[in-house]
Design a protein around this motif. Structure first.
Motif, PDB file in Angstrom:
ATOM      1  N   UNK A  87       0.427  -1.093  -0.046  1.00 33.38           N
ATOM      2  CA  UNK A  87      -0.086  -0.115  -0.309  1.00 33.38           C
ATOM      3  C   UNK A  87       0.796   1.246   0.188  1.00 33.38           C
ATOM      4  N   UNK A  88       0.943   1.643  -0.770  1.00 34.54           N
ATOM      5  CA  UNK A  88       1.516   3.174  -1.129  1.00 34.54           C
ATOM      6  C   UNK A  88       1.004   4.201  -1.676  1.00 34.54           C
ATOM      7  N   UNK A  89      -0.617   4.064  -0.988  1.00 35.58           N
ATOM      8  CA  UNK A  89      -0.948   5.177  -1.033  1.00 35.58           C
ATOM      9  C   UNK A  89      -2.123   6.081  -1.992  1.00 35.58           C
ATOM     10  N   UNK A  90      -2.939   6.642  -2.293  1.00 34.15           N
ATOM     11  CA  UNK A  90      -4.437   6.758  -2.579  1.00 34.15           C
ATOM     12  C   UNK A  90      -5.413   7.498  -2.991  1.00 34.15           C
ATOM     13  N   UNK A  91      -6.162   7.477  -3.744  1.00 37.11           N
ATOM     14  CA  UNK A  91      -6.642   7.728  -4.957  1.00 37.11           C
ATOM     15  C   UNK A  91      -8.306   8.373  -4.136  1.00 37.11           C
ATOM     16  N   UNK A  92      -8.456   9.856  -4.355  1.00 32.64           N
ATOM     17  CA  UNK A  92      -9.422  10.341  -4.105  1.00 32.64           C
ATOM     18  C   UNK A  92     -10.307  11.373  -5.441  1.00 32.64           C
ATOM     19  N   UNK A  93     -11.121  10.888  -5.472  1.00 27.95           N
ATOM     20  CA  UNK A  93     -12.667  12.086  -5.547  1.00 27.95           C
ATOM     21  C   UNK A  93     -13.745  12.011  -6.288  1.00 27.95           C
ATOM     22  N   UNK A  94     -14.323  13.194  -6.463  1.00 31.71           N
ATOM     23  CA  UNK A  94     -16.331  13.037  -6.028  1.00 31.71           C
ATOM     24  C   UNK A  94     -16.658  12.411  -7.577  1.00 31.71           C
ATOM     25  N   UNK A  95     -17.503  12.093  -7.202  1.00 36.51           N
ATOM     26  CA  UNK A  95     -18.695  12.029  -8.548  1.00 36.51           C
ATOM     27  C   UNK A  95     -19.964  12.113  -8.487  1.00 36.51           C
ATOM     28  N   UNK A  96     -21.151  12.467  -8.584  1.00 37.95           N
ATOM     29  CA  UNK A  96     -22.459  13.240  -8.247  1.00 37.95           C
ATOM     30  C   UNK A  96     -22.119  12.773  -6.993  1.00 37.95           C
ATOM     31  N   UNK A  97     -21.830  14.328  -6.612  1.00 43.06           N
ATOM     32  CA  UNK A  97     -21.912  14.355  -4.938  1.00 43.06           C
ATOM     33  C   UNK A  97     -21.249  13.701  -3.923  1.00 43.06           C
ATOM     34  N   UNK A  98     -20.814  12.335  -3.888  1.00 45.52           N
ATOM     35  CA  UNK A  98     -19.863  11.758  -2.902  1.00 45.52           C
ATOM     36  C   UNK A  98     -18.945  11.740  -3.551  1.00 45.52           C
TER      37      UNK A  98
END
Length: 441
Positions: free
Chosen positions: A396-407
């Motif tokens: 585990x070397x990181x994280x990706x985050x995004x928003x879609x449809x308000x979530x």
């Protein structure tokens, strides 16, 4: 007395450097930290189909916003959209709820008269002031001569009303049923007077409630919506529909309207409209100034997953126009709603390269799929990576985050192949890199 020779001084200095070098070089290269790998963020190729936007009305103003989406990830976890709230919640007004961004907005952005949608505000504000425990009916209210007079006045004016008499006893829940299901104007005034002492005091509390809940472009001057100055924007009113839908008292009332007020007279459910399309009405009304106004939620489901949104149509010229506009909206929803592979397993969001030639990628470990309206592409991803020198495959070397449809959605990033220690030979042959890595530490 011996003389000091310059050649001897040079020899001692050179010897000292050699001895120190022999003492430091080996440990620094063989035991010291390796240079960190170089990371470069990348954007994975999109495999999502072209978005299908909602089809809204060309009349007046309209808006829809996410209410809830329930589906399962590849991991089997059931996920619910952030705008949803448990039915055990006491009241929408007493819950801190994130304000969802609209999925779509059409028509004017100005506040328009909202007719009986104002009664939804009345219901929620009264429930905030006088909460009802889920499953109960609330306190018993004895109606007054003023309540009877309100009924007479509205009945004479031809406005919607439900018969009451002075000294009659109604529970708070029954009064709310008359207000929302029967769209009774006299019940709106009765509830306002009972909860706040007067309609004027209610108006002050209602506008404070609207502001507190982020509905700053909406205001009321009465409890009924008959006054043209009780007005709101489509965006605010779509959010209001969401607040009403997640209130356990209101939602239970709308789910079982047939048994409501069984022992009372003259109450018919005025909210229901196009249920065959998957629509649940919250308020449906008309005034000359407001036109036809409709507050609702709608659900699209494939049996395993569902997507619910709330909406508001204000200023529709006729019920025929409302029917046509809602039918078009739901047709676009059936096309646009579906499994949305937001974060697909194996998609790379960063690449790594080591100074000794190993390379690897940071890939999504477990897919994050949402059953949602593919009305727009997800926002740009935010990638957070750990500093490292070597790591095994799958680390585990990181994280990706995004928003879609308000979530907001996130997934762990895993290393798709190992970056190994380069060995003794490379370390000894690259002293500058090794000593620089040591200094960096």
């Amino acid at each position: 007395m011996s003389s000091f020779r310059p050649g001897r001084l040079v020899g001692i200095s050179v010897g000292t450097v050699v001895i120190l070098s022999l003492g430091i070089y080996g440990p620094a290269t063989l035991l010291g930290p390796l240079p960190r790998v170089t990371a470069t963020t990348v954007i994975p190729a999109s495999t999502t189909a072209a978005p299908t936007p909602p089809v809204l009305s060309a009349n007046g103003a309209s808006a829809i916003t996410v209410l809830a989406a329930t589906t399962s990830d590849a991991s089997g976890t059931i996920s619910t959209g952030t705008a949803s709230t448990s039915a055990a919640t006491a009241s929408a007004a007493t819950t801190s709820t994130a304000i969802p961004e609209p999925l779509a907005v059409a028509g004017t952005t100005q506040a328009l008269p909202m007719a009986s949608i104002a009664k939804v505000v009345t219901a929620l504000v009264v429930l905030d002031e006088k909460p009802i425990v889920t499953g109960e009916s609330g306190p018993v209210v004895t109606l007054t001569a003023a309540d009877f007079q309100s009924y007479l006045d509205y009945d004479k004016a031809g406005a919607r009303s439900v018969t009451v008499f002075a000294d009659e006893q109604w529970t708070e829940l029954e009064l709310l049923q008359g207000l929302l299901l029967g769209s009774s104007n006299n019940h709106a005034d009765s509830l306002a007077r009972w909860a706040f002492g007067s309609v004027d005091a209610y108006v002050v509390a209602a506008n404070a409630w609207l502001a507190h809940n982020g509905l700053a472009d909406t205001a009321v001057v009465d409890a009924t919506g008959l006054h043209d100055a009780s007005a709101g924007t489509a965006t605010d009113l779509a959010r209001l529909a969401g607040l009403a839908a997640i209130d356990p008292i209101v939602s239970a009332m709308l789910e079982s309207p047939a048994s409501a007020l069984a022992n009372r007279r003259g109450v018919q459910n005025t909210t229901s409209y196009l249920p065959e399309e998957g629509i649940t009405g919250i308020s449906r009304s008309y005034t000359d100034a407001a036109g036809v106004c409709f507050l609702f939620t709608a659900e699209i489901s494939d049996g395993a997953s569902s997507f619910t949104f709330s909406g508001a149509y204000i200023g529709e010229p006729s019920y025929d126009a409302l029917t046509a506009d809602l039918t078009a909206l739901m047709a676009s929803a059936r096309t646009g709603v579906g499994p949305l592979p937001v974060l697909a397993a194996g998609d790379a969001y960063a690449t790594f390269e080591s100074a000794w030639g190993d390379d690897a990628s940071a890939v999504v470990g477990v897919s994050r799929t949402r059953y949602a309206w593919q009305a727009a592409s997800p926002e740009a991803a935010t990638v957070t990576l750990k500093d490292f020198t070597t790591a095994r495959t799958g680390a585990n070397i990181g994280q990706v985050q995004l928003s879609v449809a308000g979530e907001k959605l996130s997934a762990a990033l895993k290393l798709d192949q190992a970056i190994n220690d380069p060995g003794v030979g490379w370390r000894l042959l690259h002293p500058v890199m090794m000593i620089s890595a040591l200094l960096d530490q």
